[in-house]
Design an enzyme around this catalytic site. Sequence first.
Site, mmCIF file in Angstrom:
data_model
loop_
_atom_site.group_PDB
_atom_site.id
_atom_site.type_symbol
_atom_site.label_atom_id
_atom_site.label_comp_id
_atom_site.label_asym_id
_atom_site.label_seq_id
_atom_site.Cartn_x
_atom_site.Cartn_y
_atom_site.Cartn_z
ATOM 1 N N THR A 102 0.851 -1.325 0.116
ATOM 2 C CA THR A 102 -0.006 -0.170 -0.003
ATOM 3 C C THR A 102 0.976 1.273 -0.084
ATOM 4 O O THR A 102 0.349 2.345 -0.165
ATOM 5 C CB THR A 102 -0.714 0.019 1.206
ATOM 6 O OG1 THR A 102 -0.018 -0.240 2.442
ATOM 7 C CG2 THR A 102 -1.969 -0.990 1.153
ATOM 8 N N ASP A 103 2.024 1.096 0.308
ATOM 9 C CA ASP A 103 2.929 2.188 0.697
ATOM 10 C C ASP A 103 3.343 3.342 -0.649
ATOM 11 O O ASP A 103 3.849 4.183 -0.759
ATOM 12 C CB ASP A 103 4.132 2.113 1.482
ATOM 13 C CG ASP A 103 5.161 1.349 1.156
ATOM 14 O OD1 ASP A 103 4.904 0.570 -0.101
ATOM 15 O OD2 ASP A 103 6.290 1.014 1.474
ATOM 16 N N SER B 286 32.100 -5.573 5.657
ATOM 17 C CA SER B 286 30.906 -6.307 6.382
ATOM 18 C C SER B 286 31.463 -7.605 6.695
ATOM 19 O O SER B 286 32.075 -8.481 6.031
ATOM 20 C CB SER B 286 29.716 -6.366 5.510
ATOM 21 O OG SER B 286 28.701 -7.186 5.817
ATOM 22 N N SER C 281 16.815 -5.784 5.341
ATOM 23 C CA SER C 281 18.256 -5.561 5.792
ATOM 24 C C SER C 281 18.776 -4.497 4.891
ATOM 25 O O SER C 281 19.671 -3.870 5.386
ATOM 26 C CB SER C 281 18.971 -7.150 5.579
ATOM 27 O OG SER C 281 18.788 -7.461 4.386
ATOM 28 N N SER C 282 18.111 -4.496 3.756
ATOM 29 C CA SER C 282 18.907 -3.291 2.762
ATOM 30 C C SER C 282 18.247 -1.923 3.528
ATOM 31 O O SER C 282 19.119 -1.028 3.592
ATOM 32 C CB SER C 282 18.499 -3.467 1.510
ATOM 33 O OG SER C 282 17.281 -4.171 1.157
ATOM 34 N N GLU D 242 17.689 3.746 -2.777
ATOM 35 C CA GLU D 242 17.114 2.563 -3.401
ATOM 36 C C GLU D 242 16.278 2.427 -4.577
ATOM 37 O O GLU D 242 16.518 1.910 -5.471
ATOM 38 C CB GLU D 242 15.970 1.948 -2.211
ATOM 39 C CG GLU D 242 15.310 0.524 -2.515
ATOM 40 C CD GLU D 242 15.861 -0.585 -1.927
ATOM 41 O OE1 GLU D 242 16.685 -0.303 -0.596
ATOM 42 O OE2 GLU D 242 16.041 -1.802 -2.335
ATOM 43 N N ASP E 92 9.857 0.594 4.950
ATOM 44 C CA ASP E 92 10.876 -0.209 5.547
ATOM 45 C C ASP E 92 11.961 0.860 6.112
ATOM 46 O O ASP E 92 12.456 0.705 7.291
ATOM 47 C CB ASP E 92 11.701 -0.734 4.698
ATOM 48 C CG ASP E 92 10.858 -1.946 3.738
ATOM 49 O OD1 ASP E 92 9.492 -2.039 4.168
ATOM 50 O OD2 ASP E 92 11.226 -2.466 2.666
ATOM 51 N N TYR F 132 8.461 -6.957 -8.257
ATOM 52 C CA TYR F 132 7.731 -5.877 -7.370
ATOM 53 C C TYR F 132 7.470 -4.396 -8.291
ATOM 54 O O TYR F 132 6.584 -3.699 -8.205
ATOM 55 C CB TYR F 132 8.795 -5.311 -6.393
ATOM 56 C CG TYR F 132 8.687 -4.198 -5.327
ATOM 57 C CD1 TYR F 132 8.097 -4.521 -4.312
ATOM 58 C CD2 TYR F 132 8.735 -2.972 -5.700
ATOM 59 C CE1 TYR F 132 7.693 -3.492 -3.279
ATOM 60 C CE2 TYR F 132 8.595 -1.884 -4.959
ATOM 61 C CZ TYR F 132 7.786 -2.409 -3.551
ATOM 62 O OH TYR F 132 7.499 -1.299 -2.789
HETATM 63 C C1 GLA Z 1 8.814 -3.695 0.178
HETATM 64 C C2 GLA Z 1 9.083 -2.519 0.003
HETATM 65 C C3 GLA Z 1 8.136 -1.529 0.797
HETATM 66 C C4 GLA Z 1 6.808 -2.028 0.598
HETATM 67 C C5 GLA Z 1 6.683 -3.799 0.908
HETATM 68 C C6 GLA Z 1 5.369 -4.231 0.477
HETATM 69 O O1 GLA Z 1 9.216 -4.312 1.345
HETATM 70 O O2 GLA Z 1 10.461 -1.886 0.271
HETATM 71 O O3 GLA Z 1 8.263 -0.172 0.270
HETATM 72 O O4 GLA Z 1 6.222 -1.808 -0.369
HETATM 73 O O5 GLA Z 1 7.562 -4.125 0.012
HETATM 74 O O6 GLA Z 1 4.506 -3.951 1.292
#
Ligand code: GLA
Length: 390
Positions: free
Chosen positions: A34-35, A66, A126-127, A160, A172, A222
């Site tokens: 949804t974001d 790392s 983690s990213s 990103e 995230d 995605y």
């Molecule tokens: C990943 C993306 C987030 C979000 C989710 C799905 O984690 O980095 O921004 O879109 O997928 O909710």
Amino acid sequence: MNKKIFDLFSRSFGYSPTITAFAPGRVNLIGEHTDYNGGHVFPCAIDLGITGAAAIRSDRTIRLISENFPETGIIEASLDEMIPSHRWSDYPIGVIKSFSETIEEVTCGFDFAFSGNLPDGAGLSSSAALEVLTGFLVRELLENENVSNEQLALIGQHSENQFIGVKCGIMDQFASAMGKEDHAILLNSDTLKFEYAPIPCSDAAIVIINSGVKHSLASSAYNQRRDECQQALTALQKELDVMSLCGLSMKQLNEHLHLIDNEIVRRRVLHAVSENERTLAAAKALEKGDIVEFGRLMLESHYSLRDDYEVSCKELDFLVDTARKHTGVYGSRMTGGGFGGCTVNLIRPYAAESFISAINSAYKKEYGIEAKAYIVRAGSGVCRIDECEV
Ligand code: GLA
């Protein structure tokens, strides 16, 4: 943990770091995909994450090491040539570039050491943790007090999107930068307004189960979902004055669904809009102390991600299905981008151990592999590790 990162830095670079810090991963309780549609998300930072140690240099070199990627040794880059090399170091380097482009020009290099305990590629961000941690270390080393933690999240997302090439939303990085102990964050991704919602820890434990499945297609799929959502929005805008999909109610959407020809695209938007409504309903339920209702909404969210958004996989479905049958479980769903990774489970605390062993044996029987479990607590966002135990 602090001594370990301090030592890694000192051993690698031959002098002591100026600063050490920690940035958490996140788990999203509800509000998935949804974001980037202007909707709500409900994540919390967790007590697993990445620690970093850093110092500023007098030249324009960046050196990074790392503990999680020993095979790459010390990676060297230059402020004058910040281009992706398709290694883990792209995450911190991208952030330095974004910091330089959007906040203040970075004119000196850094040495960085990192060490994390988040499973890689498991959908626990983690990213994002590495991005937020780098932004934080740079901000502290440059003593730029004008940069807020929210801005650190935006810098991470910018990097990103631009440097890594994944068109992720803000969830995230925001959770990693803004987390609060024993609270989830109800975030409106459109306005970035947010509220902290207390998690009733004595009634509900958060258990994460890692399916162990890493889908290499995750980032391209995605971006494809994002494109489908954009197509849906363009079609709906022919009749509706709306800026993002989650600006619509389910009622409005149902009245205008005929504007979208493609059946797959129609299902994508059904997920986005219903998920936004579910997220708001879930936050309300939690506020009222109705964890049972919260759990029911988590399951609905999973089914919508599985059937309409099509970002689950058979292993995640199996884990949710097994969880659902356990009496101690309020709710279970895949969490994060999908195509593998983890489920998040809300559980009566006394049942956590029996749930984990039930899930472990069922998963092992079905797929022949261990599903690693983590009982996590909602933790705070990125912070300095003040006490050097050296
Ligand atoms: C990943 C993306 C987030 C979000 C989710 C799905 O984690 O980095 O921004 O879109 O997928 O909710």
